[in-house]
Structure formats: C-alpha cells, structure tokens
Motif scaffolding. Structure first.
Motif, PDB file in Angstrom:
ATOM      1  N   GLN A 171      -1.823  -2.741   7.625  1.00  0.00           N
ATOM      2  CA  GLN A 171      -2.329  -3.901   6.882  1.00  0.00           C
ATOM      3  C   GLN A 171      -1.281  -5.016   6.886  1.00  0.00           C
ATOM      4  OE1 GLN A 171      -5.586  -3.758   5.300  1.00  0.00           O
ATOM      5  NE2 GLN A 171      -5.534  -2.044   6.718  1.00  0.00           N
ATOM      6  N   CYS A 219      -2.228   5.819  -0.506  1.00  0.00           N
ATOM      7  CA  CYS A 219      -1.253   6.330   0.455  1.00  0.00           C
ATOM      8  C   CYS A 219      -0.702   7.684   0.001  1.00  0.00           C
ATOM      9  CB  CYS A 219      -0.115   5.324   0.576  1.00  0.00           C
ATOM     10  SG  CYS A 219       1.176   5.830   1.702  1.00  0.00           S
ATOM     11  N   GLU A 260      -9.260   3.067   6.058  1.00  0.00           N
ATOM     12  CA  GLU A 260      -9.156   3.805   7.319  1.00  0.00           C
ATOM     13  C   GLU A 260      -8.719   5.238   7.037  1.00  0.00           C
ATOM     14  OE1 GLU A 260      -6.452   2.103  10.137  1.00  0.00           O
ATOM     15  OE2 GLU A 260      -7.264   3.305  11.767  1.00  0.00           O
ATOM     16  N   ARG A 266       9.527   1.312   2.735  1.00  0.00           N
ATOM     17  CA  ARG A 266       9.659   1.923   4.060  1.00  0.00           C
ATOM     18  C   ARG A 266      10.693   1.160   4.887  1.00  0.00           C
ATOM     19  NH1 ARG A 266       5.294   5.209   5.699  1.00  0.00           N
ATOM     20  NH2 ARG A 266       4.352   6.051   3.833  1.00  0.00           N
ATOM     21  N   ASP A 267      11.166   1.834   5.936  1.00  0.00           N
ATOM     22  CA  ASP A 267      12.136   1.211   6.829  1.00  0.00           C
ATOM     23  C   ASP A 267      11.522   0.020   7.578  1.00  0.00           C
ATOM     24  OD1 ASP A 267      14.096   2.931   6.198  1.00  0.00           O
ATOM     25  OD2 ASP A 267      14.315   3.829   8.178  1.00  0.00           O
ATOM     26  N   ALA A 304      12.805   8.831   8.142  1.00  0.00           N
ATOM     27  CA  ALA A 304      13.516   8.107   7.094  1.00  0.00           C
ATOM     28  C   ALA A 304      12.922   8.335   5.712  1.00  0.00           C
ATOM     29  CB  ALA A 304      13.520   6.610   7.416  1.00  0.00           C
ATOM     30  N   LEU A 305      11.745   8.944   5.632  1.00  0.00           N
ATOM     31  CA  LEU A 305      11.133   9.175   4.328  1.00  0.00           C
ATOM     32  C   LEU A 305      11.914  10.217   3.549  1.00  0.00           C
ATOM     33  CD1 LEU A 305       7.355   9.414   5.221  1.00  0.00           C
ATOM     34  CD2 LEU A 305       8.568   7.483   4.239  1.00  0.00           C
ATOM     35  N   TRP A 353      -5.341   9.809   4.564  1.00  0.00           N
ATOM     36  CA  TRP A 353      -5.374   8.374   4.290  1.00  0.00           C
ATOM     37  C   TRP A 353      -4.513   7.660   5.336  1.00  0.00           C
ATOM     38  CZ3 TRP A 353      -2.080   4.326   3.322  1.00  0.00           C
ATOM     39  CH2 TRP A 353      -2.580   3.218   2.614  1.00  0.00           C
ATOM     40  N   LEU A 354      -5.117   6.760   6.106  1.00  0.00           N
ATOM     41  CA  LEU A 354      -4.327   5.973   7.068  1.00  0.00           C
ATOM     42  C   LEU A 354      -4.170   4.538   6.605  1.00  0.00           C
ATOM     43  CD1 LEU A 354      -5.657   7.124  10.565  1.00  0.00           C
ATOM     44  CD2 LEU A 354      -3.816   8.089   9.213  1.00  0.00           C
ATOM     45  N   GLY A 355      -5.103   4.072   5.793  1.00  0.00           N
ATOM     46  CA  GLY A 355      -5.067   2.707   5.282  1.00  0.00           C
ATOM     47  C   GLY A 355      -6.116   2.590   4.194  1.00  0.00           C
ATOM     48  N   LEU A 403       1.665  11.416   5.074  1.00  0.00           N
ATOM     49  CA  LEU A 403       2.131  10.042   5.221  1.00  0.00           C
ATOM     50  C   LEU A 403       2.192   9.664   6.691  1.00  0.00           C
ATOM     51  CD1 LEU A 403       5.094  10.262   2.684  1.00  0.00           C
ATOM     52  CD2 LEU A 403       2.979   9.006   2.336  1.00  0.00           C
ATOM     53  N   SER A 404       1.772   8.456   7.012  1.00  0.00           N
ATOM     54  CA  SER A 404       1.991   7.942   8.365  1.00  0.00           C
ATOM     55  C   SER A 404       3.373   7.345   8.407  1.00  0.00           C
ATOM     56  CB  SER A 404       1.015   6.825   8.739  1.00  0.00           C
ATOM     57  OG  SER A 404      -0.237   7.061   8.272  1.00  0.00           O
ATOM     58  N   THR A 405       4.146   7.754   9.384  1.00  0.00           N
ATOM     59  CA  THR A 405       5.509   7.243   9.452  1.00  0.00           C
ATOM     60  C   THR A 405       6.026   7.408  10.876  1.00  0.00           C
ATOM     61  OG1 THR A 405       7.691   7.389   8.428  1.00  0.00           O
ATOM     62  CG2 THR A 405       6.497   9.450   8.716  1.00  0.00           C
ATOM     63  N   GLU A 406       7.344   7.338  11.022  1.00  0.00           N
ATOM     64  CA  GLU A 406       7.953   7.553  12.321  1.00  0.00           C
ATOM     65  C   GLU A 406       8.811   8.806  12.261  1.00  0.00           C
ATOM     66  OE1 GLU A 406      10.168   4.073  13.310  1.00  0.00           O
ATOM     67  OE2 GLU A 406       8.383   2.871  13.649  1.00  0.00           O
ATOM     68  N   CYS A 465       0.048   1.710   7.077  1.00  0.00           N
ATOM     69  CA  CYS A 465      -1.352   1.453   6.741  1.00  0.00           C
ATOM     70  C   CYS A 465      -2.000   0.397   7.636  1.00  0.00           C
ATOM     71  CB  CYS A 465      -1.432   1.010   5.286  1.00  0.00           C
ATOM     72  SG  CYS A 465      -0.422  -0.447   4.947  1.00  0.00           S
ATOM     73  N   PRO A 488       5.379   7.008  16.206  1.00  0.00           N
ATOM     74  CA  PRO A 488       4.456   7.063  15.072  1.00  0.00           C
ATOM     75  C   PRO A 488       3.772   8.422  14.962  1.00  0.00           C
ATOM     76  CG  PRO A 488       3.618   5.572  16.768  1.00  0.00           C
ATOM     77  CD  PRO A 488       4.943   6.054  17.241  1.00  0.00           C
ATOM     78  N   GLU A 533       9.227   0.277  10.723  1.00  0.00           N
ATOM     79  CA  GLU A 533       7.795   0.573  10.662  1.00  0.00           C
ATOM     80  C   GLU A 533       6.950  -0.706  10.661  1.00  0.00           C
ATOM     81  OE1 GLU A 533       6.513   3.228   7.606  1.00  0.00           O
ATOM     82  OE2 GLU A 533       7.924   4.795   8.168  1.00  0.00           O
ATOM     83  N   THR A 563       3.216   0.985  11.619  1.00  0.00           N
ATOM     84  CA  THR A 563       3.122   2.439  11.740  1.00  0.00           C
ATOM     85  C   THR A 563       2.704   3.104  10.434  1.00  0.00           C
ATOM     86  OG1 THR A 563       5.520   2.503  11.546  1.00  0.00           O
ATOM     87  CG2 THR A 563       4.618   2.920  13.702  1.00  0.00           C
ATOM     88  N   ASN A 595       0.810  -1.226   0.000  1.00  0.00           N
ATOM     89  CA  ASN A 595       0.000   0.000   0.000  1.00  0.00           C
ATOM     90  C   ASN A 595       0.837   1.266   0.000  1.00  0.00           C
ATOM     91  OD1 ASN A 595      -2.701  -1.129   0.218  1.00  0.00           O
ATOM     92  ND2 ASN A 595      -2.048  -1.838   2.229  1.00  0.00           N
TER      93      ASN A 595
END
Ligand SMILES: [Zn+2]
Lengths: 105, 211
Positions: free
Chosen positions: A65, B73, B91, A12-13, B149-150, B86-88, B163-166, A63, B171, A16, A61, A8
């Motif tokens: 899924q 995403c 979701e 990514r690292d 890291a993105l 957008w989380l998923g 984007l959801s990330t760290e 989507c 998070p 996550e 962290t 999705n």
C-alpha cells in the motif's frame, strides 16, 4: 537504515519500501491544453527541498500500500505519516534547517 | 511430444510436475539436524490470491467460504485446513492442502470464485506461484534471525500469526505455526535461492556449540 512505520504493518526496515517521489503533484486539469514545457514540468520537475519534504512511499514487500510521509531531507527525521489523498499535515515543529539566503522553498 | 500419451488431463500432468525446490530435497534432508532444526519443502499446496474489500457484502461471502478473513497485519484466518494469510488491507492468500484444489476433487478455488461472483475483486489460482518451506526445531528461530529484520522473539511474533517480510533479502511470507515451527512462502523463482540460503543458515547448528 531508516525504520519506517507503515500505517498497516508497523515499524519495518527501509529495504521493504520503495520511494515514490514528491507527494501532492496534481494531475493537470486539462492535459491536452498543456504545451510541451508545461507537460515536461508536470512529468519531470520536482522540488529539491532542504528540510521537511512531503513524499510518497510504497510498502512493497509488506502490504503493498502507498502512503505519504513528511521527512526532513537533511536529518532524515520522519515528522508525519499520513494516508494518500489527505492534505499535507501542518507540522508545528520548525524544520531543523534554516533555509539558506535567497531560497524560496 | 513423446510423453503426450501420459498426459491425460490435469491429473495426468500431476505425475510429471516438479516442485520448485524438488532438486534440493536430498540436500534439505541431509542438511537437517534432527532435534535441532529440520528443513523440508511442503510442495504443491493449493493457494488462491483474493482481493476483496473485507467490509463489503462480497467480502462477507468470501469470509464465509474461508471461515474468516484476517482483519489486520499479522492475523491469520481460516480453519485448521484452510489458512488465510493477510497480505494487505484488501488482499489475502488462501492456503490449503493439495487435495483442496478443484482439479483433485476439491472445491476451494471454485467456491471462492462463486462467492465473489460479479462483485469487484478477484480470486486467482496461485497454487504454482509460491512453494512452502517448513522449518522446525529449537534453532529454527536462530536460523531465520540471520536474515530477517523482524523481531521473531515469541513475545512479539506469536504462534498463529504471519508476516510478509524479507528473509535473506528476498520477499517471503513467514508464518509461525507452532512454538518452534515456521512456514515460509517464497515465490517459486526464489525457492532455489531460499532453500540454499536456509541450508547455509542451519549448517552451524550441526557443530557443537562453542561456549
Ligand atoms: Zn505495510
């Protein structure tokens, strides 16, 4: 650090993601009919493959899924990523490690 | 129970509540460097967590309320005022200004709940779940890159995406609202950590750059 391609979210690292253990472990047809040993084997016994191994991963962290991944446990080479519920893809590439003498998996 | 008399319905509670990073407000102001990087908390936004299949009928009804649901995403839907992150695949996080909340005369949560109806899915008032940090200025991206890291370069992370990330190993949903401005949505319990982490990240930009 592994870079994992979430179906999705893209690349990514590894941090996550969460690891979900071996994929394609079927739930017993008739759980009540299992004896303690068979039930314990379903719950706790997993393959310890050297080479290509099908496993579940969760993009926790991102989507959130689940997906399946075919990963080489020696080289960490990710050979395939495919949706939950689909069969393990046949990989043309031979696994990078030759099974040791007498190994059954 | 001394304050009971002051608590008059939910609007009475409004005066005594504190945002998750309110104790850092002075530090955020002191740590901001005008013209370089500015950090502040944008507290108390109305947020709703929505889980619905976007291809279904109820998904279309929810999309009608929020104006649009993001398809993949990174996409952000909604309007100028109501943002849908957008989380998923099924979701979403709906973010709107404080006054959109039903307790303050708005109708966001109620209309989302009504749009879902009895169909499978959920609409949950998550206004207290996350707080918002607003980070802006020419060095905002450099500060974020210390713990994310993105690829935050504009060629990859474009205005109007999220984007959801760290960030700093926690998070966070990271939204790019302008060329040099970002919104960060950490959960309330991480607000103190992320606020201090961001302050630490921007500190060096107060000093002259060493060539
Ligand atoms: Zn993902």
């Amino acid at each position: 650090m592994l870079l994992i391609s979430c179906p999705n979210c893209g690349s990514r690292d590894e941090t996550e993601f969460h690891y979900g253990g071996q994929a394609h472990v079927p739930y017993p047809e008739n759980p009540a009919g299992l004896n303690d040993r068979e039930w314990a084997e379903f719950l706790f016994y997993r393959d310890n493959t050297k080479g290509a191994f099908a496993e579940r991963w969760l993009h926790s962290t991102g989507c959130r899924q689940w997906f399946n991944m075919l990963r080489d446990t020696v080289t960490y080479d990710i050979q395939a990523i495919y949706p939950m519920g689909t069969p393990r893809p046949a990989t043309a590439a031979a696994t990078s490690v030759i099974a040791p003498e007498g190994a059954t998996k | 129970m001394a304050n009971t008399a002051a608590i008059n319905g939910i609007n009475g509670l409004r005066d005594i509540r504190r945002s998750p990073a309110s104790h850092l407000a002075a530090a955020l102001e002191a740590g901001s460097i005008q013209g370089t990087v500015v950090l502040k908390e944008g507290p108390f936004q109305t947020m709703a967590g929505v889980r619905v299949d976007p291809r279904s009928e109820e998904g279309a009804r929810i999309a009608a309320v929020a104006r649009s649901l993001p398809a993949r995403c990174g996409d952000v839907g909604g309007t100028d005022r109501v943002t849908v992150l957008w989380l998923g695949p099924s979701e979403f996080l709906v973010v709107a200004p404080e006054e959109a909340h039903d307790s303050l005369g708005g109708d966001l949560i109620g209309s989302l709940v009504a749009a879902l109806g009895e169909a499978p899915g959920q609409v949950v008032d998550l206004s207290a779940n996350r707080t918002t940090f607003e980070l802006s200025g020419p060095r905002a991206r450099a500060a974020l890159e210390k713990g994310c890291a993105l690829d935050l370069h504009p060629r990859s992370f474009t205005v109007g995406t999220a984007l959801s990330t760290e960030i700093g190993n926690i998070p966070v949903v990271l939204q790019k609202t302008g060329e040099e401005s970002f919104r960060l949505f950490p959960r309330a319990s991480f607000a103190d950590f992320l606020g201090r982490w961001l302050l630490d990240a921007v500190r060096e930009f107060a000093s002259p750059e060493v060539p």
